[in-house]
Design a protein around this motif. Structure first.
Motif, PDB file in Angstrom:
ATOM      1  N   MET A   1       0.860  -1.380   0.088  1.00  0.00           N
ATOM      2  CA  MET A   1      -0.003  -0.165   0.168  1.00  0.00           C
ATOM      3  C   MET A   1       0.889   1.236  -0.017  1.00  0.00           C
ATOM      4  N   SER A   2       0.616   2.091  -0.930  1.00  0.00           N
ATOM      5  CA  SER A   2       1.388   3.471  -1.225  1.00  0.00           C
ATOM      6  C   SER A   2       1.110   4.185   0.020  1.00  0.00           C
ATOM      7  N   PRO A   3       1.797   5.376   0.364  1.00  0.00           N
ATOM      8  CA  PRO A   3       1.205   6.307   1.011  1.00  0.00           C
ATOM      9  C   PRO A   3       0.351   7.341   0.443  1.00  0.00           C
ATOM     10  N   GLU A   4      -0.617   7.715   1.292  1.00  0.00           N
ATOM     11  CA  GLU A   4      -1.620   8.573   0.598  1.00  0.00           C
ATOM     12  C   GLU A   4      -1.679   9.885   1.568  1.00  0.00           C
ATOM     13  N   ILE A   5      -1.758  10.962   0.707  1.00  0.00           N
ATOM     14  CA  ILE A   5      -1.744  12.515   1.586  1.00  0.00           C
ATOM     15  C   ILE A   5      -3.381  12.800   1.647  1.00  0.00           C
ATOM     16  N   LYS A   6      -3.730  13.144   2.877  1.00  0.00           N
ATOM     17  CA  LYS A   6      -4.919  13.453   3.140  1.00  0.00           C
ATOM     18  C   LYS A   6      -4.885  15.040   3.774  1.00  0.00           C
ATOM     19  N   PRO A   7      -5.170  16.036   3.210  1.00  0.00           N
ATOM     20  CA  PRO A   7      -5.206  17.415   3.669  1.00  0.00           C
ATOM     21  C   PRO A   7      -6.536  17.544   4.556  1.00  0.00           C
ATOM     22  N   SER A   8      -6.502  18.187   5.764  1.00  0.00           N
ATOM     23  CA  SER A   8      -7.685  18.260   6.667  1.00  0.00           C
ATOM     24  C   SER A   8      -7.541  19.532   7.305  1.00  0.00           C
ATOM     25  N   CYS A   9      -8.787  20.042   7.795  1.00  0.00           N
ATOM     26  CA  CYS A   9      -9.019  21.215   8.711  1.00  0.00           C
ATOM     27  C   CYS A   9      -8.486  20.993  10.049  1.00  0.00           C
ATOM     28  N   PRO A  10      -7.470  21.639  10.621  1.00  0.00           N
ATOM     29  CA  PRO A  10      -6.819  21.265  12.092  1.00  0.00           C
ATOM     30  C   PRO A  10      -7.688  21.500  13.027  1.00  0.00           C
ATOM     31  N   GLU A  11      -8.816  22.281  12.692  1.00  0.00           N
ATOM     32  CA  GLU A  11      -9.801  22.507  13.869  1.00  0.00           C
ATOM     33  C   GLU A  11     -11.053  21.503  14.111  1.00  0.00           C
ATOM     34  N   CYS A  12     -11.552  21.006  12.976  1.00  0.00           N
ATOM     35  CA  CYS A  12     -12.540  20.198  12.840  1.00  0.00           C
ATOM     36  C   CYS A  12     -12.396  18.676  12.467  1.00  0.00           C
ATOM     37  N   GLY A  13     -11.359  18.948  11.720  1.00  0.00           N
ATOM     38  CA  GLY A  13     -10.679  17.609  11.304  1.00  0.00           C
ATOM     39  C   GLY A  13     -11.542  16.976   9.676  1.00  0.00           C
ATOM     40  N   ASP A  14     -12.270  17.883   9.410  1.00  0.00           N
ATOM     41  CA  ASP A  14     -12.834  17.347   8.116  1.00  0.00           C
ATOM     42  C   ASP A  14     -11.876  17.800   6.861  1.00  0.00           C
ATOM     43  N   PRO A  15     -12.147  16.606   5.745  1.00  0.00           N
ATOM     44  CA  PRO A  15     -11.450  16.754   4.513  1.00  0.00           C
ATOM     45  C   PRO A  15     -11.419  18.070   3.850  1.00  0.00           C
ATOM     46  N   VAL A  16     -10.236  18.556   3.151  1.00  0.00           N
ATOM     47  CA  VAL A  16     -10.403  19.940   2.694  1.00  0.00           C
ATOM     48  C   VAL A  16      -9.773  19.851   1.406  1.00  0.00           C
ATOM     49  N   VAL A  17     -10.365  20.893   0.381  1.00  0.00           N
ATOM     50  CA  VAL A  17      -9.701  20.886  -0.838  1.00  0.00           C
ATOM     51  C   VAL A  17      -9.111  22.215  -1.224  1.00  0.00           C
ATOM     52  N   PRO A  18      -8.441  22.271  -2.279  1.00  0.00           N
ATOM     53  CA  PRO A  18      -7.597  23.512  -2.634  1.00  0.00           C
ATOM     54  C   PRO A  18      -8.597  24.314  -3.539  1.00  0.00           C
ATOM     55  N   VAL A  19      -9.714  24.762  -3.024  1.00  0.00           N
ATOM     56  CA  VAL A  19     -10.565  25.648  -3.839  1.00  0.00           C
ATOM     57  C   VAL A  19     -10.920  26.745  -2.925  1.00  0.00           C
ATOM     58  N   PRO A  20     -10.906  28.037  -3.429  1.00  0.00           N
ATOM     59  CA  PRO A  20     -11.560  29.200  -2.694  1.00  0.00           C
ATOM     60  C   PRO A  20     -13.034  28.764  -2.253  1.00  0.00           C
ATOM     61  N   PRO A  21     -13.282  29.482  -0.768  1.00  0.00           N
ATOM     62  CA  PRO A  21     -14.884  29.399  -0.750  1.00  0.00           C
ATOM     63  C   PRO A  21     -15.622  30.005  -1.485  1.00  0.00           C
ATOM     64  N   VAL A  22     -17.101  29.485  -1.643  1.00  0.00           N
ATOM     65  CA  VAL A  22     -17.812  29.969  -2.219  1.00  0.00           C
ATOM     66  C   VAL A  22     -18.452  31.266  -1.223  1.00  0.00           C
ATOM     67  N   ASN A  23     -19.015  32.293  -1.972  1.00  0.00           N
ATOM     68  CA  ASN A  23     -19.276  33.476  -1.312  1.00  0.00           C
ATOM     69  C   ASN A  23     -18.686  34.119  -0.490  1.00  0.00           C
ATOM     70  N   TRP A  24     -17.199  34.255  -0.415  1.00  0.00           N
ATOM     71  CA  TRP A  24     -16.272  34.852   0.486  1.00  0.00           C
ATOM     72  C   TRP A  24     -16.424  36.522   0.307  1.00  0.00           C
ATOM     73  N   ILE A  25     -17.081  37.002   1.439  1.00  0.00           N
ATOM     74  CA  ILE A  25     -16.901  38.393   1.584  1.00  0.00           C
ATOM     75  C   ILE A  25     -16.348  39.137   2.347  1.00  0.00           C
ATOM     76  N   THR A  26     -15.544  38.554   3.430  1.00  0.00           N
ATOM     77  CA  THR A  26     -14.676  38.992   4.272  1.00  0.00           C
ATOM     78  C   THR A  26     -13.730  39.741   3.691  1.00  0.00           C
ATOM     79  N   PRO A  27     -13.268  41.053   4.488  1.00  0.00           N
ATOM     80  CA  PRO A  27     -11.809  41.786   3.748  1.00  0.00           C
ATOM     81  C   PRO A  27     -10.936  40.885   3.904  1.00  0.00           C
TER      82      PRO A  27
END
Length: 76
Positions: A1-27
């Motif tokens: 079995m080869s290594p698998e890289i899994k990025p996740s949110c350090p706060e909640c542990g959910d999987p993440v993707v390298p895509v900007p968030p939808v409807n981002w309005i914060t300065p």
């Protein structure tokens, strides 16, 4: 079995993707990562500049190793 890289949110542990968030309005810069499940920015953390979305952590999983890499350089 080869290594698998899994990025996740350090706060909640959910999987993440390298895509900007939808409807981002914060300065400030638009985050580069979102929660895979709902497209929202990663969970907020306190920084010297105030609250910002967390940077993802990357988990490298293999049969003999679980390595957690923190920081922007490790997630590219």
């Amino acid at each position: 079995m080869s290594p698998e890289i899994k990025p996740s949110c350090p706060e909640c542990g959910d999987p993440v993707v390298p895509v900007p968030p939808v409807n981002w309005i914060t300065p400030g810069p638009t985050p580069a990562w979102t929660h895979r499940s709902d497209g929202t920015a990663l969970c907020p953390v306190v920084t010297p500049a105030g609250y910002r979305p967390a940077e993802p952590v990357t988990h490298l999983n293999s049969p003999d190793l679980v390595l957690i890499i923190r920081g922007r350089e490790a997630t590219r």
